[in-house]
Motif scaffolding. Structure first.
Motif, PDB file in Angstrom:
ATOM      1  N   SER A 119       0.782  -1.128  -0.039  1.00  0.00           N
ATOM      2  CA  SER A 119       0.076   0.159   0.055  1.00  0.00           C
ATOM      3  C   SER A 119       0.946   1.178  -0.046  1.00  0.00           C
ATOM      4  O   SER A 119       1.824   1.241   0.752  1.00  0.00           O
ATOM      5  N   ASN A 155      -4.962  -6.630  -4.977  1.00  0.00           N
ATOM      6  CA  ASN A 155      -5.289  -5.840  -6.436  1.00  0.00           C
ATOM      7  C   ASN A 155      -4.809  -6.561  -7.550  1.00  0.00           C
ATOM      8  O   ASN A 155      -3.536  -6.497  -7.526  1.00  0.00           O
ATOM      9  N   ILE A 200     -14.285  -0.444  -4.057  1.00  0.00           N
ATOM     10  CA  ILE A 200     -13.153   0.275  -4.804  1.00  0.00           C
ATOM     11  C   ILE A 200     -13.551   1.618  -5.222  1.00  0.00           C
ATOM     12  O   ILE A 200     -14.622   2.222  -5.606  1.00  0.00           O
ATOM     13  N   ASP A 201     -12.770   2.637  -5.260  1.00  0.00           N
ATOM     14  CA  ASP A 201     -12.745   3.965  -5.811  1.00  0.00           C
ATOM     15  C   ASP A 201     -11.459   4.116  -6.367  1.00  0.00           C
ATOM     16  O   ASP A 201     -10.292   4.202  -5.786  1.00  0.00           O
ATOM     17  N   THR A 208     -13.409  11.282  -8.892  1.00  0.00           N
ATOM     18  CA  THR A 208     -13.892   9.843  -8.842  1.00  0.00           C
ATOM     19  C   THR A 208     -14.219   9.524 -10.383  1.00  0.00           C
ATOM     20  O   THR A 208     -15.151  10.210 -10.875  1.00  0.00           O
ATOM     21  N   GLN A 211     -16.603   3.868  -9.082  1.00  0.00           N
ATOM     22  CA  GLN A 211     -16.741   3.414  -7.946  1.00  0.00           C
ATOM     23  C   GLN A 211     -17.413   1.998  -7.880  1.00  0.00           C
ATOM     24  O   GLN A 211     -18.357   1.847  -8.924  1.00  0.00           O
ATOM     25  N   ILE A 261      -5.677   6.746  -8.929  1.00  0.00           N
ATOM     26  CA  ILE A 261      -5.346   6.535  -7.617  1.00  0.00           C
ATOM     27  C   ILE A 261      -6.266   5.412  -7.266  1.00  0.00           C
ATOM     28  O   ILE A 261      -7.511   5.627  -7.483  1.00  0.00           O
ATOM     29  N   ARG A 263      -8.095   2.909  -4.465  1.00  0.00           N
ATOM     30  CA  ARG A 263      -8.372   2.513  -3.225  1.00  0.00           C
ATOM     31  C   ARG A 263      -9.421   1.443  -3.063  1.00  0.00           C
ATOM     32  O   ARG A 263     -10.593   1.417  -3.567  1.00  0.00           O
ATOM     33  N   THR A 265     -11.204  -1.114  -0.319  1.00  0.00           N
ATOM     34  CA  THR A 265     -11.538  -0.916   0.922  1.00  0.00           C
ATOM     35  C   THR A 265     -12.151  -2.409   1.237  1.00  0.00           C
ATOM     36  O   THR A 265     -13.170  -2.809   0.702  1.00  0.00           O
ATOM     37  N   THR A 271      -7.652  -0.378   3.890  1.00  0.00           N
ATOM     38  CA  THR A 271      -7.589   0.156   2.758  1.00  0.00           C
ATOM     39  C   THR A 271      -6.361  -0.041   2.164  1.00  0.00           C
ATOM     40  O   THR A 271      -5.207   0.149   2.647  1.00  0.00           O
ATOM     41  N   GLU A 273      -4.036   1.135  -0.899  1.00  0.00           N
ATOM     42  CA  GLU A 273      -4.037   2.323  -2.065  1.00  0.00           C
ATOM     43  C   GLU A 273      -2.856   2.131  -2.885  1.00  0.00           C
ATOM     44  O   GLU A 273      -1.784   2.114  -2.360  1.00  0.00           O
ATOM     45  N   ASN A 274      -2.997   2.353  -4.122  1.00  0.00           N
ATOM     46  CA  ASN A 274      -1.929   2.146  -5.054  1.00  0.00           C
ATOM     47  C   ASN A 274      -2.376   3.075  -6.156  1.00  0.00           C
ATOM     48  O   ASN A 274      -3.539   3.249  -6.826  1.00  0.00           O
TER      49      ASN A 274
END
Length: 277
Positions: A119, A155, A200-201, A208, A211, A261, A263, A265, A271, A273-274
């Motif tokens: 992450s 991911n 996912i976002d 955004t 989602q 980006i 994210r 969760t 979460t 994040e990449n």
């Protein structure tokens, strides 16, 4: 006795375990040691009894040492439909319909540790692909004996146009440098509830662009079934991770861009994040 959940974070300075709001530094520095215990949760509790309080690490690495990462596909109905659609022109659509209903699941190799990022680190998209998506998944931590003892977020980056062109191209669509994100930590706990939510976002320039949400209730197969097939006639001396498939598929016109980006969760896991390199 039910043991409370704890999260193992890997950092440049070693292994840190969070229990509740408190963090402890482990004397044991090798994550492989955890994966080779007959009862990883109990071993971890014993280690915690001797550990000293520390601050939560600011920099994290992926919770992996010498574990291979494998993945299961077409475990959600939504995934089956998407795979059939992307491969219909190549005549491969019925493959995915059949594997969804077949007793044997689709299981494939995903990544060596050197291809996994944590992450806060960037995943990559292939330079020879025009249609790339993340696949948010629950990843199972499985010890050397085939016992599921923990969970993290995965991911599973995928080049949909390459896989859709021909199912035999799956390894190229899935396995490449920085093709897999894992983290933020490895949560050692009792089995995840079936209602566990996955979200996912994806943002681009602060906005955004996609989602999505699903839950484990949408899975056709269960975790023990997938792990059992993976370990059938196979050996993992230092354990492994198994990504369990995705139920969130972006629309056909969507593809990742550099700088996006991602994210992901998962309730109870945190979460991941990449950024996209």
């Amino acid at each position: 006795m039910t043991l409370p959940p704890v999260t193992i974070f890997c950092s440049p300075s070693g292994l840190v375990v969070q229990r509740g709001e408190d963090c402890f530094g482990l004397a044991e520095r090798s994550l492989d040691t955890l994966f080779t215990q007959a009862d990883p949760a109990q071993w971890l509790q014993t280690q915690l009894a001797q550990a000293k309080p520390v601050a939560k690490p600011g920099q994290l690495t992926a919770p992996i040492e010498n574990q291979e990462v494998w993945a299961a596909g077409v475990t959600y109905l939504r995934s089956r439909d998407a795979r059939m659609d992307e491969s219909k022109d190549a005549g491969g659509g019925t493959f995915y319909d059949r594997v969804y209903d077949a007793p044997r699941p689709e299981i494939f190799f995903k990544a060596t540790p050197s291809r996994v990022v944590g992450s806060g680190t960037a995943v990559r998209i292939r330079s020879d692909s025009r249609w790339n998506v993340p696949e948010p998944e629950v990843a199972l931590a499985i010890n050397h004996e085939g016992k599921i003892f923990g969970y993290t977020i995965g991911n599973d980056m995928s080049s949909r146009d390459i896989e859709g062109e021909n199912p035999l191209y799956l390894p190229q669509a899935k396995v490449y440098a920085a093709c897999c994100g894992l983290g933020p930590g490895l949560v050692v706990r009792e089995p995840l509830p079936r209602e566990t939510a996955i979200d996912i976002d994806i943002t681009r320039g602060g906005n955004t662009v996609f989602q999505g949400s699903t839950s484990l209730t949408q899975m056709k197969r269960n975790f023990e079934e997938l792990a059992g097939y993976l370990y059938r006639d196979n050996i993992f001396p230092r354990g492994c991770y198994l990504l369990t498939g995705t139920g969130i598929i972006p629309p056909g016109e969507f593809t990742l861009h550099g700088g996006d980006i991602i994210r992901i969760t998962v309730a109870g896991l945190g979460t991941l994040e990449n950024a996209v390199a």
